[in-house]
Design a protein around this motif. Structure first.
Motif, PDB file in Angstrom:
ATOM      1  N   GLU A 191       0.824  -1.212   0.000  1.00  0.00           N
ATOM      2  CA  GLU A 191       0.000   0.000   0.000  1.00  0.00           C
ATOM      3  C   GLU A 191       0.855   1.258   0.000  1.00  0.00           C
ATOM      4  OE1 GLU A 191      -2.443  -0.376   3.425  1.00  0.00           O
ATOM      5  OE2 GLU A 191      -3.832  -1.813   2.511  1.00  0.00           O
ATOM      6  N   GLY A 192       2.027   1.174   0.595  1.00  0.00           N
ATOM      7  CA  GLY A 192       2.907   2.337   0.635  1.00  0.00           C
ATOM      8  C   GLY A 192       2.417   3.381   1.621  1.00  0.00           C
ATOM      9  N   GLU A 193       2.643   4.634   1.296  1.00  0.00           N
ATOM     10  CA  GLU A 193       2.287   5.728   2.200  1.00  0.00           C
ATOM     11  C   GLU A 193       0.772   5.825   2.353  1.00  0.00           C
ATOM     12  OE1 GLU A 193       3.039  10.568   2.599  1.00  0.00           O
ATOM     13  OE2 GLU A 193       4.117   9.366   1.106  1.00  0.00           O
ATOM     14  N   LEU A 194       0.342   6.035   3.590  1.00  0.00           N
ATOM     15  CA  LEU A 194      -1.091   6.109   3.859  1.00  0.00           C
ATOM     16  C   LEU A 194      -1.713   7.347   3.229  1.00  0.00           C
ATOM     17  CD1 LEU A 194      -1.317   4.924   7.564  1.00  0.00           C
ATOM     18  CD2 LEU A 194      -2.421   3.870   5.599  1.00  0.00           C
ATOM     19  N   THR A 195      -2.925   7.162   2.731  1.00  0.00           N
ATOM     20  CA  THR A 195      -3.665   8.252   2.102  1.00  0.00           C
ATOM     21  C   THR A 195      -4.791   8.707   3.022  1.00  0.00           C
ATOM     22  OG1 THR A 195      -5.213   6.721   1.046  1.00  0.00           O
ATOM     23  CG2 THR A 195      -3.181   7.255  -0.163  1.00  0.00           C
ATOM     24  N   LEU A 196      -5.482   9.765   2.621  1.00  0.00           N
ATOM     25  CA  LEU A 196      -6.636  10.236   3.378  1.00  0.00           C
ATOM     26  C   LEU A 196      -7.687   9.140   3.488  1.00  0.00           C
ATOM     27  CD1 LEU A 196      -8.286  12.490   4.745  1.00  0.00           C
ATOM     28  CD2 LEU A 196      -9.086  13.161   2.459  1.00  0.00           C
ATOM     29  N   GLU A 197      -7.891   8.402   2.391  1.00  0.00           N
ATOM     30  CA  GLU A 197      -8.880   7.322   2.402  1.00  0.00           C
ATOM     31  C   GLU A 197      -8.490   6.240   3.404  1.00  0.00           C
ATOM     32  OE1 GLU A 197      -7.615   8.695  -0.280  1.00  0.00           O
ATOM     33  OE2 GLU A 197      -9.404   9.719  -1.058  1.00  0.00           O
ATOM     34  N   GLY A 198      -7.198   5.947   3.492  1.00  0.00           N
ATOM     35  CA  GLY A 198      -6.745   4.932   4.432  1.00  0.00           C
ATOM     36  C   GLY A 198      -6.961   5.340   5.875  1.00  0.00           C
ATOM     37  N   PHE A 199      -6.658   6.598   6.178  1.00  0.00           N
ATOM     38  CA  PHE A 199      -6.832   7.084   7.546  1.00  0.00           C
ATOM     39  C   PHE A 199      -8.312   7.200   7.928  1.00  0.00           C
ATOM     40  CE2 PHE A 199      -2.421   8.867   7.272  1.00  0.00           C
ATOM     41  CZ  PHE A 199      -1.928   8.259   8.421  1.00  0.00           C
ATOM     42  N   SER A 200      -9.161   7.528   6.952  1.00  0.00           N
ATOM     43  CA  SER A 200     -10.569   7.786   7.260  1.00  0.00           C
ATOM     44  C   SER A 200     -11.454   6.555   7.093  1.00  0.00           C
ATOM     45  CB  SER A 200     -11.098   8.907   6.352  1.00  0.00           C
ATOM     46  OG  SER A 200     -11.021   8.529   4.980  1.00  0.00           O
ATOM     47  N   SER A 201     -10.874   5.419   6.702  1.00  0.00           N
ATOM     48  CA  SER A 201     -11.659   4.205   6.487  1.00  0.00           C
ATOM     49  C   SER A 201     -12.268   3.702   7.789  1.00  0.00           C
ATOM     50  CB  SER A 201     -10.767   3.113   5.890  1.00  0.00           C
ATOM     51  OG  SER A 201     -11.449   1.871   5.841  1.00  0.00           O
ATOM     52  N   ASP A 202     -13.401   2.980   7.665  1.00  0.00           N
ATOM     53  CA  ASP A 202     -13.988   2.347   8.848  1.00  0.00           C
ATOM     54  C   ASP A 202     -13.166   1.140   9.288  1.00  0.00           C
ATOM     55  OD1 ASP A 202     -14.657   0.928   6.568  1.00  0.00           O
ATOM     56  OD2 ASP A 202     -16.581   0.238   7.358  1.00  0.00           O
ATOM     57  N   HIS A 203     -12.264   0.660   8.417  1.00  0.00           N
ATOM     58  CA  HIS A 203     -11.329  -0.400   8.796  1.00  0.00           C
ATOM     59  C   HIS A 203     -10.114   0.221   9.495  1.00  0.00           C
ATOM     60  CE1 HIS A 203     -13.650  -2.480   5.697  1.00  0.00           C
ATOM     61  NE2 HIS A 203     -13.160  -3.626   6.140  1.00  0.00           N
ATOM     62  N   PRO A 204      -9.558  -0.472  10.478  1.00  0.00           N
ATOM     63  CA  PRO A 204      -8.296   0.013  11.050  1.00  0.00           C
ATOM     64  C   PRO A 204      -7.209   0.033   9.979  1.00  0.00           C
ATOM     65  CG  PRO A 204      -9.261  -1.718  12.415  1.00  0.00           C
ATOM     66  CD  PRO A 204     -10.026  -1.710  11.134  1.00  0.00           C
ATOM     67  N   VAL A 205      -6.192   0.840  10.198  1.00  0.00           N
ATOM     68  CA  VAL A 205      -5.046   0.865   9.289  1.00  0.00           C
ATOM     69  C   VAL A 205      -4.461  -0.549   9.200  1.00  0.00           C
ATOM     70  CG1 VAL A 205      -2.724   1.786   8.969  1.00  0.00           C
ATOM     71  CG2 VAL A 205      -4.561   3.281   9.771  1.00  0.00           C
ATOM     72  N   THR A 206      -4.098  -0.965   7.995  1.00  0.00           N
ATOM     73  CA  THR A 206      -3.689  -2.355   7.766  1.00  0.00           C
ATOM     74  C   THR A 206      -2.570  -2.797   8.699  1.00  0.00           C
ATOM     75  OG1 THR A 206      -4.312  -2.105   5.437  1.00  0.00           O
ATOM     76  CG2 THR A 206      -2.931  -3.991   6.011  1.00  0.00           C
ATOM     77  N   GLN A 207      -1.539  -1.981   8.845  1.00  0.00           N
ATOM     78  CA  GLN A 207      -0.420  -2.379   9.698  1.00  0.00           C
ATOM     79  C   GLN A 207      -0.851  -2.504  11.155  1.00  0.00           C
ATOM     80  OE1 GLN A 207       2.940  -2.879   8.269  1.00  0.00           O
ATOM     81  NE2 GLN A 207       2.837  -4.110  10.130  1.00  0.00           N
ATOM     82  N   GLN A 208      -1.790  -1.666  11.575  1.00  0.00           N
ATOM     83  CA  GLN A 208      -2.286  -1.760  12.947  1.00  0.00           C
ATOM     84  C   GLN A 208      -3.012  -3.081  13.171  1.00  0.00           C
ATOM     85  OE1 GLN A 208      -5.188   1.207  14.018  1.00  0.00           O
ATOM     86  NE2 GLN A 208      -4.892   0.907  16.207  1.00  0.00           N
ATOM     87  N   ARG A 209      -3.716  -3.540  12.158  1.00  0.00           N
ATOM     88  CA  ARG A 209      -4.427  -4.811  12.281  1.00  0.00           C
ATOM     89  C   ARG A 209      -3.443  -5.964  12.494  1.00  0.00           C
ATOM     90  NH1 ARG A 209      -8.780  -4.869   7.419  1.00  0.00           N
ATOM     91  NH2 ARG A 209      -9.752  -6.529   8.660  1.00  0.00           N
ATOM     92  N   VAL A 210      -2.280  -5.877  11.870  1.00  0.00           N
ATOM     93  CA  VAL A 210      -1.256  -6.912  12.060  1.00  0.00           C
ATOM     94  C   VAL A 210      -0.927  -7.050  13.545  1.00  0.00           C
ATOM     95  CG1 VAL A 210       1.147  -7.543  11.606  1.00  0.00           C
ATOM     96  CG2 VAL A 210      -0.264  -6.586   9.765  1.00  0.00           C
ATOM     97  N   PHE A 211      -0.680  -5.925  14.203  1.00  0.00           N
ATOM     98  CA  PHE A 211      -0.311  -5.967  15.617  1.00  0.00           C
ATOM     99  C   PHE A 211      -1.499  -6.373  16.492  1.00  0.00           C
ATOM    100  CE2 PHE A 211       2.809  -2.795  13.915  1.00  0.00           C
ATOM    101  CZ  PHE A 211       3.919  -3.627  14.027  1.00  0.00           C
ATOM    102  N   ASN A 212      -2.706  -6.033  16.071  1.00  0.00           N
ATOM    103  CA  ASN A 212      -3.887  -6.479  16.817  1.00  0.00           C
ATOM    104  C   ASN A 212      -4.015  -7.999  16.775  1.00  0.00           C
ATOM    105  OD1 ASN A 212      -4.537  -3.831  17.414  1.00  0.00           O
ATOM    106  ND2 ASN A 212      -6.100  -3.653  15.819  1.00  0.00           N
ATOM    107  N   PHE A 213      -3.799  -8.587  15.588  1.00  0.00           N
ATOM    108  CA  PHE A 213      -3.871 -10.045  15.462  1.00  0.00           C
ATOM    109  C   PHE A 213      -2.844 -10.710  16.388  1.00  0.00           C
ATOM    110  CE2 PHE A 213      -4.967  -9.406  10.663  1.00  0.00           C
ATOM    111  CZ  PHE A 213      -6.169  -8.823  11.012  1.00  0.00           C
ATOM    112  N   LEU A 214      -1.621 -10.178  16.361  1.00  0.00           N
ATOM    113  CA  LEU A 214      -0.551 -10.767  17.167  1.00  0.00           C
ATOM    114  C   LEU A 214      -0.784 -10.545  18.657  1.00  0.00           C
ATOM    115  CD1 LEU A 214       2.589  -9.796  15.033  1.00  0.00           C
ATOM    116  CD2 LEU A 214       1.353 -11.978  15.075  1.00  0.00           C
ATOM    117  N   CYS A 215      -1.364  -9.406  19.006  1.00  0.00           N
ATOM    118  CA  CYS A 215      -1.627  -9.115  20.416  1.00  0.00           C
ATOM    119  C   CYS A 215      -2.654 -10.088  20.987  1.00  0.00           C
ATOM    120  CB  CYS A 215      -2.115  -7.672  20.560  1.00  0.00           C
ATOM    121  SG  CYS A 215      -2.393  -7.137  22.268  1.00  0.00           S
TER     122      CYS A 215
END
Length: 387
Positions: free
Chosen positions: A279-303
Motif C-alpha cells: 500500500e505504501g504511504e497512507l492516504t486520506l482514504e486509508g486514515f478515514s476508512s472504517d477499517h483500522p489501518v492495515t499495519q495496525q491490524r497486524v499488531f492487533n492479530f498478534l496481540c
C-alpha cells in the motif's frame, strides 16, 4: 370476574420446566409469548443454581420485582387465588416458552458453503481448488452450526458473480450471504507467493505449512472469520460498543485462536503485513476508512494471540521482535476482555446442544477477565513507567 390478560395468546402444548409457568397453568390462566415473563422465569431458575451466576441472577430478579407493577381489573377473584397470582405474575400474564434457558432450538438457520463452479473464471480456479481441498470454509461453518442457533440460513458463496463494486470478501447487510470472490482468493494467493519468497519464516510458524497453498488457506480462514463476525452481528442484532470492523476482526481472533490455534492469526499477520508494504504511504482514504489501518491490524492479530498465552508466545512474538514490547503488556487483559465479550454476546444464542459447554466457557472467560484485570492493575504503574 376474570383477570385482564390483554392480547395474550393461548398455546396448546407447554413445557413444564419453568415453575412460574406451572403455577400459571395451575390457576387456569392463558399462557402465551411474553419475553418479559420469560426473563423472570429464567432468572428464577438461574438464581436457584449454584455458582456466581446465581448471585447475579438473584440480584436482577429482586430488582425486577421491585419495579414490577401488576394491573388487575374486575371485581372479586378470591383472596387466596388473587394473592398467589399477584405474586407470580410480576410482568404480565403472558409467558414465553422458557426453552431459551436450555439453549435455542436447533431447528434454526444453518451455514452452508456453496462453490458456484460455473461462475468461477478460469484464472481463479486454482485458488478456489486450494480452498476447497483445505475445507477451511466448511470448518468455520461447522463450528457456527454446532454452537449458534441462527434465526436465518446463511450461505457462503464462492463465486465470481458478485454485487457491483465487490472485489474482496464481503457480508451482505442482513447477514445471510457472505461472498468470497475467487478473484480475491487469487489475489491472496499472489500476496502469499511474495511472502514465501521474501519473508523469513517466523520460528513459531510450522515449517511444513510455510508454502503457498497452506498459507493461502490459513489466511482465508481468518478472513472468513472476519466476515462471519459481521454476519453474526447482523443476523443476531448484537449490540456493539465500537466499530463493527473492529468487532469482526475480534471474532476472527476469538474463533481461530480458541478453536484452531495460532496458525491462522500468524498467516493473516504475514499477509496483512505484506499488503501494508504494498500500500505504501497512507492516504486520506486509508486514515478515514472504517477499517483500522492495515499495519495496525497486524499488531492487533498478534496481540490477541500473545494475550491468549503469554508464557507460550512472548518469546517467539515479543522476543523475536514481531510484537513491540510496549504493546505486549496490554495483551493479556485485552484478550481476556475480547474472549469474554464474544462468549457473552453469543450466550443468548447458543444452540441447545452447545449451551452446557458454552456456559462453562463463558464463565471461565469471565473469571479469566477478572483475574487479568486485577493483574493489570497491579502492574499498571510499572507499565506506564516503561513506556
Amino acid at each position: 370476574m376474570p383477570l385482564r390478560t390483554g392480547s395474550v395468546r393461548k398455546v396448546a402444548a407447554l413445557g413444564t420446566k419453568c415453575p412460574l409457568k406451572r403455577s400459571l397453568q395451575a390457576y387456569g390462566l392463558p399462557v402465551g409469548h411474553n419475553p418479559r415473563v420469560s426473563v423472570e422465569c429464567c432468572l428464577r431458575r438461574r438464581a436457584a443454581a449454584p455458582g456466581p451466576r446465581a448471585n447475579r441472577s438473584a440480584e436482577r430478579l429482586e430488582r425486577r420485582r421491585e419495579r414490577a407493577r401488576v394491573s388487575i381489573s374486575g371485581g372479586y377473584v378470591g383472596v387466596g387465588r388473587t394473592a398467589a397470582v399477584a405474586a407470580l405474575v410480576v410482568t404480565g400474564f403472558g409467558l414465553a416458552a422458557c426453552g431459551d434457558e436450555e439453549g435455542k432450538d436447533d431447528a434454526a438457520g444453518k451455514v452452508k458453503v456453496v462453490y458456484e463452479d460455473e461462475a468461477v473464471k478460469p484464472e481463479n480456479r486454482q485458488a478456489v481448488e486450494v480452498i476447497r481441498k483445505s475445507r477451511v470454509l466448511e470448518r468455520t461453518a461447522d463450528w457456527v452450526n454446532a454452537s449458534v442457533a441462527l434465526p436465518h440460513d446463511m450461505v457462503v458463496k464462492v463465486t465470481d458473480k458478485v454485487p457491483p463494486g465487490v472485489t474482496d470478501a464481503v457480508t451482505q447487510p442482513d447477514g445471510r450471504t457472505i461472498f468470497v470472490p475467487p478473484a480475491f482468493l487469487t489475489q491472496v494467493e499472489g500476496v502469499v507467493g511474495d511472502v514465501v519468497k521474501t519473508v523469513k519464516r517466523p520460528a513459531l510458524f510450522p515449517e511444513d505449512k510455510f508454502n503457498k497453498a497452506d498459507l493461502t488457506a490459513l489466511a482465508t480462514q481468518f478472513v472468513l472469520g472476519h466476515e462471519m463476525g459481521h454476519a453474526l452481528q447482523r443476523q443476531l442484532a448484537l449490540p456493539n460498543l465500537g466499530l463493527e470492523e473492529d468487532a469482526a476482526d475480534g471474532f476472527a481472533s476469538f474463533y481461530t485462536v480458541n478453536e484452531i490455534g495460532p496458525d491462522p492469526s500468524l498467516a493473516a499477520a504475514m499477509v496483512f503485513d505484506e499488503l501494508a508494504r504494498k500500500e505504501g504511504e497512507l492516504t486520506l482514504e486509508g486514515f478515514s476508512s472504517d477499517h483500522p489501518v492495515t499495519q495496525q491490524r497486524v499488531f492487533n492479530f498478534l496481540c490477541s494471540l500473545d494475550g491468549k498465552d503469554p508464557k507460550k508466545f512472548d518469546g517467539p512474538l515479543v522476543g523475536a521482535g514481531y510484537l513491540p514490547r510496549t504493546r505486549a503488556p496490554l495483551c493479556p487483559q485485552s484478550w481476556a476482555a475480547l474472549d469474554y465479550g464474544w462468549w457473552t454476546q453469543l450466550e443468548p444464542h447458543f444452540s441447545r446442544k452447545f449451551k452446557g459447554q458454552g456456559d462453562k466457557r463463558q464463565e471461565a472467560a469471565r473469571a479469566h477477565l477478572i483475574a487479568e484485570t486485577k493483574a493489570f492493575a497491579e502492574k499498571l504503574d510499572e507499565i506506564r513507567s516503561g513506556q
